[in-house]
Design a protein around this motif. Structure first.
Motif, PDB file in Angstrom:
ATOM      1  N   LYS A  44       0.834  -1.205   0.000  1.00  0.00           N
ATOM      2  CA  LYS A  44       0.000   0.000   0.000  1.00  0.00           C
ATOM      3  C   LYS A  44       0.870   1.257   0.000  1.00  0.00           C
ATOM      4  O   LYS A  44       0.611   2.205  -0.754  1.00  0.00           O
ATOM      5  CB  LYS A  44      -0.925   0.033   1.211  1.00  0.00           C
ATOM      6  CG  LYS A  44      -1.841   1.259   1.164  1.00  0.00           C
ATOM      7  CD  LYS A  44      -2.587   1.530   2.436  1.00  0.00           C
ATOM      8  CE  LYS A  44      -3.319   2.869   2.300  1.00  0.00           C
ATOM      9  NZ  LYS A  44      -3.938   3.296   3.553  1.00  0.00           N
ATOM     10  N   SER A  45       1.919   1.263   0.835  1.00  0.00           N
ATOM     11  CA  SER A  45       2.746   2.471   0.925  1.00  0.00           C
ATOM     12  C   SER A  45       3.475   2.735  -0.395  1.00  0.00           C
ATOM     13  O   SER A  45       3.649   3.889  -0.796  1.00  0.00           O
ATOM     14  CB  SER A  45       3.739   2.367   2.090  1.00  0.00           C
ATOM     15  OG  SER A  45       4.606   1.269   1.940  1.00  0.00           O
ATOM     16  N   TRP A  46       3.875   1.688  -1.107  1.00  0.00           N
ATOM     17  CA  TRP A  46       4.526   1.856  -2.411  1.00  0.00           C
ATOM     18  C   TRP A  46       3.522   2.390  -3.433  1.00  0.00           C
ATOM     19  O   TRP A  46       3.816   3.306  -4.194  1.00  0.00           O
ATOM     20  CB  TRP A  46       5.118   0.515  -2.867  1.00  0.00           C
ATOM     21  CG  TRP A  46       5.902   0.607  -4.131  1.00  0.00           C
ATOM     22  CD1 TRP A  46       5.479   0.328  -5.396  1.00  0.00           C
ATOM     23  CD2 TRP A  46       7.276   1.020  -4.260  1.00  0.00           C
ATOM     24  NE1 TRP A  46       6.486   0.531  -6.309  1.00  0.00           N
ATOM     25  CE2 TRP A  46       7.607   0.951  -5.645  1.00  0.00           C
ATOM     26  CE3 TRP A  46       8.259   1.430  -3.359  1.00  0.00           C
ATOM     27  CZ2 TRP A  46       8.875   1.282  -6.129  1.00  0.00           C
ATOM     28  CZ3 TRP A  46       9.521   1.757  -3.846  1.00  0.00           C
ATOM     29  CH2 TRP A  46       9.813   1.684  -5.209  1.00  0.00           C
ATOM     30  N   ALA A  47       2.334   1.808  -3.429  1.00  0.00           N
ATOM     31  CA  ALA A  47       1.301   2.237  -4.384  1.00  0.00           C
ATOM     32  C   ALA A  47       0.909   3.694  -4.169  1.00  0.00           C
ATOM     33  O   ALA A  47       0.597   4.416  -5.122  1.00  0.00           O
ATOM     34  CB  ALA A  47       0.074   1.337  -4.256  1.00  0.00           C
ATOM     35  N   HIS A  48       0.951   4.147  -2.914  1.00  0.00           N
ATOM     36  CA  HIS A  48       0.549   5.518  -2.588  1.00  0.00           C
ATOM     37  C   HIS A  48       1.727   6.489  -2.572  1.00  0.00           C
ATOM     38  O   HIS A  48       1.551   7.670  -2.307  1.00  0.00           O
ATOM     39  CB  HIS A  48      -0.156   5.545  -1.223  1.00  0.00           C
ATOM     40  CG  HIS A  48      -1.532   4.945  -1.257  1.00  0.00           C
ATOM     41  ND1 HIS A  48      -2.621   5.554  -0.703  1.00  0.00           N
ATOM     42  CD2 HIS A  48      -1.996   3.801  -1.791  1.00  0.00           C
ATOM     43  CE1 HIS A  48      -3.702   4.797  -0.883  1.00  0.00           C
ATOM     44  NE2 HIS A  48      -3.334   3.724  -1.548  1.00  0.00           N
ATOM     45  N   GLY A  49       2.921   5.972  -2.835  1.00  0.00           N
ATOM     46  CA  GLY A  49       4.099   6.835  -2.871  1.00  0.00           C
ATOM     47  C   GLY A  49       4.497   7.386  -1.520  1.00  0.00           C
ATOM     48  O   GLY A  49       5.109   8.456  -1.436  1.00  0.00           O
ATOM     49  N   ASP A  50       4.160   6.664  -0.449  1.00  0.00           N
ATOM     50  CA  ASP A  50       4.509   7.114   0.905  1.00  0.00           C
ATOM     51  C   ASP A  50       5.091   5.931   1.676  1.00  0.00           C
ATOM     52  O   ASP A  50       4.424   5.295   2.474  1.00  0.00           O
ATOM     53  CB  ASP A  50       3.262   7.654   1.617  1.00  0.00           C
ATOM     54  CG  ASP A  50       3.567   8.190   3.019  1.00  0.00           C
ATOM     55  OD1 ASP A  50       4.759   8.239   3.382  1.00  0.00           O
ATOM     56  OD2 ASP A  50       2.618   8.535   3.742  1.00  0.00           O
ATOM     57  N   THR A  51       6.372   5.638   1.407  1.00  0.00           N
ATOM     58  CA  THR A  51       6.971   4.438   2.000  1.00  0.00           C
ATOM     59  C   THR A  51       7.351   4.628   3.465  1.00  0.00           C
ATOM     60  O   THR A  51       7.705   3.671   4.133  1.00  0.00           O
ATOM     61  CB  THR A  51       8.219   3.998   1.206  1.00  0.00           C
ATOM     62  OG1 THR A  51       9.131   5.094   1.119  1.00  0.00           O
ATOM     63  CG2 THR A  51       7.847   3.542  -0.187  1.00  0.00           C
ATOM     64  N   GLU A  52       7.258   5.846   3.958  1.00  0.00           N
ATOM     65  CA  GLU A  52       7.599   6.064   5.372  1.00  0.00           C
ATOM     66  C   GLU A  52       6.392   5.955   6.288  1.00  0.00           C
ATOM     67  O   GLU A  52       6.505   5.458   7.416  1.00  0.00           O
ATOM     68  CB  GLU A  52       8.278   7.436   5.550  1.00  0.00           C
ATOM     69  CG  GLU A  52       9.681   7.467   4.970  1.00  0.00           C
ATOM     70  CD  GLU A  52      10.464   8.695   5.417  1.00  0.00           C
ATOM     71  OE1 GLU A  52      10.057   9.364   6.379  1.00  0.00           O
ATOM     72  OE2 GLU A  52      11.494   8.984   4.774  1.00  0.00           O
ATOM     73  N   ASN A  53       5.238   6.418   5.840  1.00  0.00           N
ATOM     74  CA  ASN A  53       4.069   6.443   6.730  1.00  0.00           C
ATOM     75  C   ASN A  53       2.821   5.768   6.165  1.00  0.00           C
ATOM     76  O   ASN A  53       1.788   5.738   6.824  1.00  0.00           O
ATOM     77  CB  ASN A  53       3.716   7.903   7.071  1.00  0.00           C
ATOM     78  CG  ASN A  53       4.872   8.633   7.723  1.00  0.00           C
ATOM     79  OD1 ASN A  53       5.346   8.220   8.773  1.00  0.00           O
ATOM     80  ND2 ASN A  53       5.355   9.690   7.082  1.00  0.00           N
ATOM     81  N   GLY A  54       2.924   5.216   4.955  1.00  0.00           N
ATOM     82  CA  GLY A  54       1.729   4.684   4.305  1.00  0.00           C
ATOM     83  C   GLY A  54       1.487   3.203   4.518  1.00  0.00           C
ATOM     84  O   GLY A  54       0.761   2.563   3.757  1.00  0.00           O
ATOM     85  N   ASP A  55       2.097   2.638   5.569  1.00  0.00           N
ATOM     86  CA  ASP A  55       2.036   1.178   5.751  1.00  0.00           C
ATOM     87  C   ASP A  55       0.965   0.758   6.758  1.00  0.00           C
ATOM     88  O   ASP A  55       1.165  -0.143   7.552  1.00  0.00           O
ATOM     89  CB  ASP A  55       3.405   0.645   6.177  1.00  0.00           C
ATOM     90  CG  ASP A  55       3.886   1.226   7.512  1.00  0.00           C
ATOM     91  OD1 ASP A  55       3.497   2.365   7.847  1.00  0.00           O
ATOM     92  OD2 ASP A  55       4.653   0.533   8.211  1.00  0.00           O
ATOM     93  N   ASP A  56      -0.201   1.420   6.711  1.00  0.00           N
ATOM     94  CA  ASP A  56      -1.243   1.151   7.709  1.00  0.00           C
ATOM     95  C   ASP A  56      -2.207   0.049   7.284  1.00  0.00           C
ATOM     96  O   ASP A  56      -3.163  -0.249   7.990  1.00  0.00           O
ATOM     97  CB  ASP A  56      -2.013   2.441   8.019  1.00  0.00           C
ATOM     98  CG  ASP A  56      -2.666   3.055   6.786  1.00  0.00           C
ATOM     99  OD1 ASP A  56      -2.258   2.687   5.659  1.00  0.00           O
ATOM    100  OD2 ASP A  56      -3.580   3.877   6.946  1.00  0.00           O
ATOM    101  N   GLU A  57      -1.961  -0.571   6.136  1.00  0.00           N
ATOM    102  CA  GLU A  57      -2.771  -1.715   5.704  1.00  0.00           C
ATOM    103  C   GLU A  57      -1.844  -2.757   5.085  1.00  0.00           C
ATOM    104  O   GLU A  57      -0.884  -2.408   4.398  1.00  0.00           O
ATOM    105  CB  GLU A  57      -3.810  -1.290   4.655  1.00  0.00           C
ATOM    106  CG  GLU A  57      -4.920  -0.414   5.196  1.00  0.00           C
ATOM    107  CD  GLU A  57      -5.914   0.000   4.114  1.00  0.00           C
ATOM    108  OE1 GLU A  57      -5.920  -0.645   3.039  1.00  0.00           O
ATOM    109  OE2 GLU A  57      -6.655   0.970   4.344  1.00  0.00           O
ATOM    110  N   TRP A  58      -2.135  -4.033   5.340  1.00  0.00           N
ATOM    111  CA  TRP A  58      -1.288  -5.092   4.793  1.00  0.00           C
ATOM    112  C   TRP A  58      -2.102  -6.362   4.521  1.00  0.00           C
ATOM    113  O   TRP A  58      -1.581  -7.476   4.588  1.00  0.00           O
ATOM    114  CB  TRP A  58      -0.092  -5.371   5.698  1.00  0.00           C
ATOM    115  CG  TRP A  58      -0.443  -5.546   7.160  1.00  0.00           C
ATOM    116  CD1 TRP A  58      -0.733  -6.720   7.800  1.00  0.00           C
ATOM    117  CD2 TRP A  58      -0.522  -4.516   8.159  1.00  0.00           C
ATOM    118  NE1 TRP A  58      -0.995  -6.490   9.132  1.00  0.00           N
ATOM    119  CE2 TRP A  58      -0.864  -5.139   9.388  1.00  0.00           C
ATOM    120  CE3 TRP A  58      -0.334  -3.126   8.143  1.00  0.00           C
ATOM    121  CZ2 TRP A  58      -1.035  -4.421  10.570  1.00  0.00           C
ATOM    122  CZ3 TRP A  58      -0.502  -2.422   9.334  1.00  0.00           C
ATOM    123  CH2 TRP A  58      -0.847  -3.061  10.523  1.00  0.00           C
TER     124      TRP A  58
END
Length: 311
Positions: A44-58
């Motif tokens: 999700k964080s890669w898809a949203h371009g936010d690899t630092e804080n976008g990892d709230d779903e897996w």
């Protein structure tokens, strides 16, 4: 064995799943399964371009890890072990979702056939790009030692903490300790006359060429040269790594560098997958399978024939 114990079998710099005195001798061909970078939270964080804080779903990664475990559990004969080459989850030490990601990964991995030991390798997301004694201690409480060795059927395996080679500026004494330990292990292996020595580490020595330029995905040239030469002199057969989220590799003076793509997020053209590694008396042969292919069809006949001499 209690489910929790399955995650911390690396203790005292060895893997308690195997007794050395029962494993020093060659007993015939065998195989193991290698996975890398389940990295819960990266997709999700890669898809949203936010690899630092976008990892709230897996949720996607959970399904892929479940698919991997199901594929492994179907295999017959069973692999000797299942090794995960680092970046178990995406959250860096101290970040918001890390503990939840780790618990969800454990909830999937605990369903691995209990006769297939789990082997864990520390990655940069597990202990930090610049690890400290605290981040490494926390990893060890959850996943076992950050470096250790073990014997299986006359083959010597080394699990290394490659982050100490990447940046040990906040814990130089731990880098020194691993270096000293590694030299001792290689000397001991030479005395035992093992069939092969195989290394697992998260960061590849190199991606395709031993003299390639420094990159985020390989080790610094100065460190790389030193390690490659040490491994060559010790007669190491192969180094297996993850980190790149793509399949790659090359060789250095007969030492094979195998870079395996991810169970989780793909950064290239490969599929979510696992690597089957067959160890014979003469060589180490491996092939990367998509999770779907391995789960549906198992291991191909060519590799199965190599295992036919297994006792």
């Amino acid at each position: 064995m209690a489910a929790a114990d399955a995650f911390v079998r690396a203790r005292g710099r060895t893997l308690t799943a195997f007794r050395p005195d029962a494993e020093y001798q060659w007993k015939g061909p065998f195989y193991f399964i290698l996975g890398a970078d389940p990295q819960f939270g990266l997709m999700k964080s890669w898809a949203h371009g936010d690899t630092e804080n976008g990892d709230d779903e897996w949720g996607e990664e959970i399904k892929l890890a479940e698919q991997a475990v199901q594929a492994i559990n179907k295999l017959n004969p069973k692999p000797k072990f299942f090794v995960l080459c680092g970046d178990l989850v995406h959250g860096m030490p101290g970040t918001r979702w890390k503990k939840n990601q780790e618990q969800d990964l454990k909830d999937v991995l605990k369903n691995t056939d209990q006769d297939i030991p789990l082997v864990f390798v520390s990655g940069n997301h597990d202990i930090g790009n610049t690890p400290t004694r605290e981040t490494i201690d926390d990893y060890c409480k959850n996943w076992g030692d950050d470096y250790f060795s073990f014997w299986v059927g006359g083959v010597f395996f080394l699990v290394l903490n490659s982050q100490l080679y990447f940046d040990s500026s906040k814990c130089p004494e731990l880098r020194q300790a691993q270096d000293t330990w590694l030299d001792e292990q290689l000397a001991a292996a030479a005395n035992q006359k093992c069939k092969h020595i195989i290394v697992f580490q998260h960061i590849p020595l190199f991606l395709s060429k031993p003299d390639e330029d420094d990159d985020y995905f390989n080790l610094d040239k100065s460190v790389r040269r030193e390690i490659m030469e040490k491994f060559h002199k010790a007669g190491i057969t192969a180094v297996f790594s993850g980190h790149y989220h793509r399949n790659a590799g090359g060789s250095y003076k007969g030492l094979e560098m195998v870079v395996s793509s991810a169970i989780g997020c793909q950064l290239g053209q490969d599929t979510h997958g696992l690597r089957v590694v067959v160890v014979t008396e003469e060589k180490v042969v491996h092939r990367y399978y998509s999770l779907t292919e391995l789960g549906s069809h198992g291991i191909e006949k060519e590799l199965m024939d190599m295992l036919a001499k297994q006792k």
